[in-house]
Design an enzyme around this catalytic site. Sequence first.
Site, PDB file in Angstrom:
ATOM      1  N   ASP A   8     -32.159  38.047 -10.177  1.00 32.10           N
ATOM      2  CA  ASP A   8     -33.309  38.375 -11.016  1.00 32.10           C
ATOM      3  C   ASP A   8     -34.630  38.304 -10.270  1.00 32.10           C
ATOM      4  O   ASP A   8     -35.682  38.483 -10.879  1.00 32.10           O
ATOM      5  CB  ASP A   8     -33.375  37.421 -12.223  1.00 32.10           C
ATOM      6  CG  ASP A   8     -33.820  36.013 -11.822  1.00 32.10           C
ATOM      7  OD1 ASP A   8     -33.284  35.474 -10.830  1.00 32.10           O
ATOM      8  OD2 ASP A   8     -34.703  35.464 -12.491  1.00 32.10           O
ATOM      9  N   ASP A  63     -29.855  31.022 -13.078  1.00 27.52           N
ATOM     10  CA  ASP A  63     -31.071  30.964 -13.896  1.00 27.52           C
ATOM     11  C   ASP A  63     -31.797  32.307 -13.885  1.00 27.52           C
ATOM     12  O   ASP A  63     -32.126  32.846 -12.827  1.00 27.52           O
ATOM     13  CB  ASP A  63     -32.025  29.885 -13.365  1.00 27.52           C
ATOM     14  CG  ASP A  63     -31.424  28.494 -13.426  1.00 27.52           C
ATOM     15  OD1 ASP A  63     -30.844  28.142 -14.462  1.00 27.52           O
ATOM     16  OD2 ASP A  63     -31.514  27.758 -12.421  1.00 27.52           O
ATOM     17  N   ASP A  66     -26.361  35.197  -9.401  1.00 27.86           N
ATOM     18  CA  ASP A  66     -27.335  34.123  -9.595  1.00 27.86           C
ATOM     19  C   ASP A  66     -27.172  33.552 -11.004  1.00 27.86           C
ATOM     20  O   ASP A  66     -26.555  34.174 -11.868  1.00 27.86           O
ATOM     21  CB  ASP A  66     -28.740  34.693  -9.380  1.00 27.86           C
ATOM     22  CG  ASP A  66     -29.833  33.673  -9.632  1.00 27.86           C
ATOM     23  OD1 ASP A  66     -29.788  32.592  -9.031  1.00 27.86           O
ATOM     24  OD2 ASP A  66     -30.729  33.958 -10.450  1.00 27.86           O
TER      25      ASP A  66
END
Length: 225
Positions: free
Chosen positions: A181, A21, A19
Site C-alpha cells: 500500500d 497494515d 503487506d
Amino acid sequence: MISNFIPLNPQQLDAAIVDLDGTMVNTLGDFAEALNRMLADLQLPAIAPQAIETMVGKGSEHLIRSVLAHVGAADVDAIYGQAWQRYEHHYLQLNGQFAEVYPGVLEGLQALRARGLRLACLTNKPLSFAQPLLAQKGLAPLFEQVFGGDSFERKKPDPLPLLKTCEALGTSPARTLMLGDSSNDAQAARAAGCPVVLVSYGYNHGQPVRQVDADGFVDALTELA
C-alpha cells in the site's frame, strides 16, 4: 477504477508477498488506541488518529519515536525504552480489537491461491504483533510464511526482506509479486526485482499512492483475479 494495471498472467508468477497494515487490515484503530494508552502512561497529551496515519509503515520504533516527537516529548531518546514497553503491553492486549479486514482481501487472496500462487506475508510490524492479528482475522491459513519487521536485519524499503522471503518460498523475485500500500513496498520491490501492485486505500505515509512507481494499482484485491 483500475489505473495502469495489466492483468496478471498466472504463467508468469509463482508467488505473492503481501503487506499487512494498510493492505490486508486497517489497523489504524489499534495503533491509535495503543499509542494513546502509552501516552497516558507517560503523562503526555493524546494524538489524533489522522496524525498517526502518516507515520505508519516504517516499523514500531519509527512510529513510537514519531508520535513522541509529535506530542512534544522533551527527550525522545530518554523515554523511548519506557514508551516501547508500554506500547507493546497495550498493543498485545488489544491487537485486532479495533482493526478490520479490508473488503475483498479474503476473497482476493483465496483467488490467488486457487490460481496456484504461494503466499507469504511480509510486514514491518513486529512478528509478535503480526501473527496473532492474522490468526484473529482468519487470514493466517492462507500464508506459507509470515515475516515481521524484526525477522531480518533490515526492514522495507530495503530489498533484503523481500529477497529473504523469496528464498524462503523457493521462488525467484521476478516471478514473485509484491502487494502493498506504500512507497516502502514499491521501493523494496523495485530494488529486489519483484513486480509490484499497490492498493489505493492504504496509508502510504499520507501521500497520494498513485504517484508511486508501481506496475499497477487496485481498489480491492479481488481485482487481481
